[in-house]
Design a protein around this motif. Structure first.
Motif, PDB file in Angstrom:
ATOM      1  N   LEU A 355      22.233 -90.199 -32.083  1.00  0.00           N
ATOM      2  CA  LEU A 355      22.898 -90.349 -33.359  1.00  0.00           C
ATOM      3  C   LEU A 355      23.980 -89.305 -33.547  1.00  0.00           C
ATOM      4  CD1 LEU A 355      23.021 -91.879 -36.008  1.00  0.00           C
ATOM      5  CD2 LEU A 355      21.327 -90.279 -36.941  1.00  0.00           C
ATOM      6  N   ASP A 356      23.588 -88.020 -33.088  1.00  0.00           N
ATOM      7  CA  ASP A 356      24.551 -86.927 -33.244  1.00  0.00           C
ATOM      8  C   ASP A 356      24.784 -86.297 -31.892  1.00  0.00           C
ATOM      9  OD1 ASP A 356      26.220 -85.004 -34.149  1.00  0.00           O
ATOM     10  OD2 ASP A 356      24.719 -83.879 -35.282  1.00  0.00           O
ATOM     11  N   PRO A 357      25.736 -86.811 -31.130  1.00  0.00           N
ATOM     12  CA  PRO A 357      25.939 -86.244 -29.784  1.00  0.00           C
ATOM     13  C   PRO A 357      26.436 -84.807 -29.820  1.00  0.00           C
ATOM     14  CG  PRO A 357      27.645 -87.831 -30.321  1.00  0.00           C
ATOM     15  CD  PRO A 357      26.625 -87.909 -31.409  1.00  0.00           C
ATOM     16  N   GLN A 358      27.158 -84.456 -30.802  1.00  0.00           N
ATOM     17  CA  GLN A 358      27.660 -83.087 -30.877  1.00  0.00           C
ATOM     18  C   GLN A 358      26.498 -82.104 -31.079  1.00  0.00           C
ATOM     19  OE1 GLN A 358      30.696 -82.159 -30.265  1.00  0.00           O
ATOM     20  NE2 GLN A 358      31.476 -84.270 -30.034  1.00  0.00           N
ATOM     21  N   SER A 363      22.608 -78.155 -28.766  1.00  0.00           N
ATOM     22  CA  SER A 363      21.240 -77.686 -28.434  1.00  0.00           C
ATOM     23  C   SER A 363      21.065 -77.496 -26.935  1.00  0.00           C
ATOM     24  CB  SER A 363      20.206 -78.688 -28.964  1.00  0.00           C
ATOM     25  OG  SER A 363      20.380 -79.953 -28.315  1.00  0.00           O
ATOM     26  N   ILE A 364      21.653 -78.418 -26.137  1.00  0.00           N
ATOM     27  CA  ILE A 364      21.551 -78.272 -24.679  1.00  0.00           C
ATOM     28  C   ILE A 364      22.274 -77.019 -24.227  1.00  0.00           C
ATOM     29  CG2 ILE A 364      22.255 -79.316 -22.501  1.00  0.00           C
ATOM     30  CD1 ILE A 364      21.716 -82.036 -23.756  1.00  0.00           C
ATOM     31  N   ARG A 365      23.404 -76.791 -24.849  1.00  0.00           N
ATOM     32  CA  ARG A 365      24.139 -75.580 -24.467  1.00  0.00           C
ATOM     33  C   ARG A 365      23.354 -74.322 -24.834  1.00  0.00           C
ATOM     34  NH1 ARG A 365      30.372 -77.129 -26.143  1.00  0.00           N
ATOM     35  NH2 ARG A 365      30.771 -78.527 -24.339  1.00  0.00           N
ATOM     36  N   LEU A 367      20.067 -74.110 -24.877  1.00  0.00           N
ATOM     37  CA  LEU A 367      19.013 -74.020 -23.875  1.00  0.00           C
ATOM     38  C   LEU A 367      19.539 -73.456 -22.565  1.00  0.00           C
ATOM     39  CD1 LEU A 367      17.078 -77.381 -24.436  1.00  0.00           C
ATOM     40  CD2 LEU A 367      16.307 -75.074 -24.979  1.00  0.00           C
ATOM     41  N   ILE A 368      20.726 -73.932 -22.189  1.00  0.00           N
ATOM     42  CA  ILE A 368      21.316 -73.424 -20.942  1.00  0.00           C
ATOM     43  C   ILE A 368      21.580 -71.922 -21.062  1.00  0.00           C
ATOM     44  CG2 ILE A 368      23.404 -73.533 -19.546  1.00  0.00           C
ATOM     45  CD1 ILE A 368      23.478 -76.542 -20.093  1.00  0.00           C
ATOM     46  N   ALA A 369      22.018 -71.491 -22.220  1.00  0.00           N
ATOM     47  CA  ALA A 369      22.265 -70.053 -22.412  1.00  0.00           C
ATOM     48  C   ALA A 369      20.968 -69.251 -22.315  1.00  0.00           C
ATOM     49  CB  ALA A 369      22.935 -69.832 -23.762  1.00  0.00           C
ATOM     50  N   ASN A 370      19.879 -69.767 -22.910  1.00  0.00           N
ATOM     51  CA  ASN A 370      18.586 -69.060 -22.828  1.00  0.00           C
ATOM     52  C   ASN A 370      18.080 -69.005 -21.392  1.00  0.00           C
ATOM     53  OD1 ASN A 370      18.530 -68.606 -25.582  1.00  0.00           O
ATOM     54  ND2 ASN A 370      17.521 -70.569 -26.023  1.00  0.00           N
ATOM     55  N   VAL A 371      18.234 -70.136 -20.675  1.00  0.00           N
ATOM     56  CA  VAL A 371      17.766 -70.174 -19.293  1.00  0.00           C
ATOM     57  C   VAL A 371      18.572 -69.211 -18.431  1.00  0.00           C
ATOM     58  CG1 VAL A 371      17.574 -71.628 -17.235  1.00  0.00           C
ATOM     59  CG2 VAL A 371      16.840 -72.504 -19.457  1.00  0.00           C
ATOM     60  N   GLU A 372      19.844 -69.155 -18.697  1.00  0.00           N
ATOM     61  CA  GLU A 372      20.682 -68.239 -17.916  1.00  0.00           C
ATOM     62  C   GLU A 372      20.288 -66.784 -18.199  1.00  0.00           C
ATOM     63  OE1 GLU A 372      24.657 -69.234 -18.958  1.00  0.00           O
ATOM     64  OE2 GLU A 372      24.824 -70.882 -17.499  1.00  0.00           O
ATOM     65  N   ALA A 411      19.968 -76.183 -13.675  1.00  0.00           N
ATOM     66  CA  ALA A 411      20.679 -77.313 -13.075  1.00  0.00           C
ATOM     67  C   ALA A 411      20.363 -78.612 -13.802  1.00  0.00           C
ATOM     68  CB  ALA A 411      20.310 -77.411 -11.600  1.00  0.00           C
ATOM     69  N   ARG A 412      19.095 -78.787 -14.243  1.00  0.00           N
ATOM     70  CA  ARG A 412      18.728 -80.019 -14.939  1.00  0.00           C
ATOM     71  C   ARG A 412      19.436 -80.128 -16.299  1.00  0.00           C
ATOM     72  NH1 ARG A 412      15.056 -81.896 -18.520  1.00  0.00           N
ATOM     73  NH2 ARG A 412      14.282 -79.799 -18.966  1.00  0.00           N
ATOM     74  N   GLN A 413      19.523 -79.013 -17.008  1.00  0.00           N
ATOM     75  CA  GLN A 413      20.176 -79.056 -18.312  1.00  0.00           C
ATOM     76  C   GLN A 413      21.684 -79.310 -18.179  1.00  0.00           C
ATOM     77  OE1 GLN A 413      18.702 -79.135 -21.176  1.00  0.00           O
ATOM     78  NE2 GLN A 413      16.631 -78.790 -20.341  1.00  0.00           N
ATOM     79  N   LYS A 414      22.262 -78.716 -17.181  1.00  0.00           N
ATOM     80  CA  LYS A 414      23.692 -78.999 -16.957  1.00  0.00           C
ATOM     81  C   LYS A 414      23.931 -80.461 -16.560  1.00  0.00           C
ATOM     82  CE  LYS A 414      25.189 -74.307 -15.734  1.00  0.00           C
ATOM     83  NZ  LYS A 414      25.789 -73.469 -14.689  1.00  0.00           N
ATOM     84  N   ALA A 415      23.025 -80.996 -15.775  1.00  0.00           N
ATOM     85  CA  ALA A 415      23.154 -82.398 -15.375  1.00  0.00           C
ATOM     86  C   ALA A 415      23.066 -83.323 -16.584  1.00  0.00           C
ATOM     87  CB  ALA A 415      22.093 -82.755 -14.336  1.00  0.00           C
ATOM     88  N   ARG A 416      22.303 -82.948 -17.581  1.00  0.00           N
ATOM     89  CA  ARG A 416      22.217 -83.767 -18.783  1.00  0.00           C
ATOM     90  C   ARG A 416      23.574 -83.922 -19.494  1.00  0.00           C
ATOM     91  NH1 ARG A 416      17.695 -81.545 -22.642  1.00  0.00           N
ATOM     92  NH2 ARG A 416      18.512 -83.298 -23.883  1.00  0.00           N
TER      93      ARG A 416
END
Length: 517
Positions: A355-358, A363-365, A367-372, A411-416
């Motif tokens: 519904l809200d791609p932005q 949120s994915i970004r 998560l990627i920051a936390n994982v990094e 890698a999985r989160q970036k692939a999303r």
């Protein structure tokens, strides 16, 4: 009794039309110092006796031509007759075919005899003529010329008066008799009406300048005037108030009467004659005058024509409003359809994806920051253990396992974000499509808003196109007839006939001059 030698010349010209007498006398008595009075009186008596013979003008002209042919110095026609007779020649003998007189030596069979003209017998007694002096003879001849000129002037004046009576006075008298005694009186009803436009603000500067002036409704007034003068208005008037029956009555004179079975063309000519309209562009007023044998019928005709004009103005106003609103309505409907389609595309994209791609991307970004961050911490701890001379093997293996897990998660989160899965678009592509759909919807909203504004402005302008017909002068039945104007029409007929006669007489005189030249 002796007279002093002298030279006297007598000349008289007398010409008339037809069988007019032409007479001229001239006696040249030339004498030297040895001539006597007897010779002068002898020549005068001979000329007087020739004059008493009653010779015609044609005979005198023949004598002058024959004297010129024989080189005789004749001073007048009578003197030419005297000289020819003294030579033994017949002054009135016709020339032969070749125009040469035959001599006596060429024809020995014909006797050389002189043929004299026959003289006319006079009722008076043949008394010896009284010798007139040159002054008395001149006065007598002048008086004869004056009398002839007076006769010709009287004859020409009588001819002129007869022509004027036949071509000018008599037709004018007939026309005056018709206007005074025969013509049917016509009662006219006058009215005036004006076409006004609705007041309104706004519009173009040019429209504001013309607002409230007669030029704003000038075309409508001209169209209305043309409609009232058309055969269609005459047909409607005949159907409503029997226009043709009014002028087909037996009380109407034959020149103005309309036949009961007359065609529409003849009725329309009569309609244009008795229904007169005029438009004043400076005031914007249409003035109408309707005439008929009955004053009440004139009022009825005027009221019906005003009603037709009002209906025509209403139709013109409705057409102008419809034309002004039609384009804006079509544009607004198209803008509504475009916005509806854009909104449907956006809803379909949102239903088939997030519904809200932005927000999802954000949120994915995160998560990627936390994982990094975690990966960086574990990597630092692993490097610290590996830097020892004797690292703890279990801790190193544990840190290596955590680093591997964190790298896989990263890698999985970036692939999303960038890779498509299970035949679906990537999250970035979905977000881009949704953004395009949202942009299209915003554009459709702007277009729809502009169309609404245009329609509102068109409605305002359409309201300004509304026309109203106001009657400033109502038709009233008159008690006295307005037509015919007998005196004015009679004078006009006289001027017309006089002008026609003048043009014809000038044309005939010019043609005569050209033919005689």
């Amino acid at each position: 009794m002796t007279m002093k030698p002298k030279v006297a010349k007598y000349r008289t010209a007398h010409k008339s039309k037809g069988n007019a007498d032409q007479a001229g006398d001239s006696a040249v008595v030339s004498s030297s110092d040895d001539n006597t009075t007897t010779e002068i009186s002898t020549i005068a008596q001979e000329l007087e006796s020739i004059r008493q013979e009653g010779l015609t003008g044609r005979q005198l002209r023949m004598a002058r031509k024959l004297a010129q042919r024989h080189n005789l110095a004749a001073t007048s026609d009578y003197d030419a007759v005297r000289l020819l007779r003294s030579r033994g020649l017949d002054p009135f003998k016709r020339p032969n075919v070749v125009g040469v007189e035959s001599s006596a030596g060429n024809d020995n069979t014909q006797p050389n005899r002189v043929q004299l003209p026959q003289t006319t017998t006079s009722a008076q007694s043949n008394l010896p003529a009284h010798a007139l002096s040159p002054m008395e003879r001149r006065e007598l001849e002048i008086s004869e010329i004056r009398q002839d000129i007076a006769r010709r002037r009287r004859r020409k004046l009588l001819l002129l008066l007869s022509r004027l009576a036949a071509f000018v006075f008599l037709p004018t008298l007939v026309a005056g008799y018709y206007y005074y005694a025969v013509a049917t009186p016509m009662y006219s009803s006058k009215s005036a009406f004006q076409i006004l436009t609705a007041d309104g603000a706004g519009g173009s500067p040019a429209g504001g300048l013309l607002q409230g002036t007669s030029f704003a409704t000038g075309p409508d007034s001209i169209v209305t005037q043309d409609y009232l003068q058309s055969i269609g208005a005459m047909t409607r008037l005949d159907e409503d108030v029997q226009f043709r029956d009014t002028f087909s009555d037996e009380s109407v004179d034959p020149l103005q009467r309309l036949d009961p079975d007359a065609t529409n063309n003849k009725a329309y000519k009569l309609y244009k004659k008795y229904v007169k309209l005029g438009y004043d562009p400076t005031e914007g007023v249409i003035r109408m005058e309707v005439s008929s044998p009955d004053p009440q019928a004139s009022v009825a005709f005027s009221e019906k024509l005003i009603e037709y004009a009002e209906q025509n103005v209403d139709q013109l106003s409705q057409k102008k409003r419809r034309d002004a609103l039609e384009v804006s309505s079509v544009s607004m409907d198209a803008a509504k359809n475009e916005r509806r389609l854009a909104q449907q595309r956006l809803v379909a994209l949102q239903e088939g994806s997030i519904l809200d791609p932005q927000g999802e991307i954000a949120s994915i970004r995160s998560l990627i920051a936390n994982v990094e961050i975690q990966l960086q911490e574990k990597q630092l701890a692993l490097n610290t253990q590996l830097s020892n001379s004797r690292p703890n093997k279990s801790k190193v293996e544990a840190l290596q396992g955590e680093v591997a897990v964190l790298e896989a998660e990263l890698a999985r989160q970036k692939a999303r974000l960038t890779q498509a899965t299970d035949g679906e678009l990537s999250l970035a592509a979905k977000a881009a499509k949704i953004q395009i759909a949202q942009s299209d919807l915003a554009t459709a909203d702007i277009v729809l808003q502009s169309a609404l504004e245009t329609k509102r402005q068109s409605e305002v302008e359409a309201n300004k196109q509304v026309r109203y017909l106001t009657v400033s002068v109502q038709p009233v039945a008159l008690e006295a007839p307005s037509y015919p104007r007998a005196f004015e029409n009679t004078v006009l007929a006289f001027l017309i006939f006089a002008g026609i006669y003048l043009m014809l007489s000038l044309t005939v005189s010019i043609l005569k001059e050209q033919m005689s030249s």
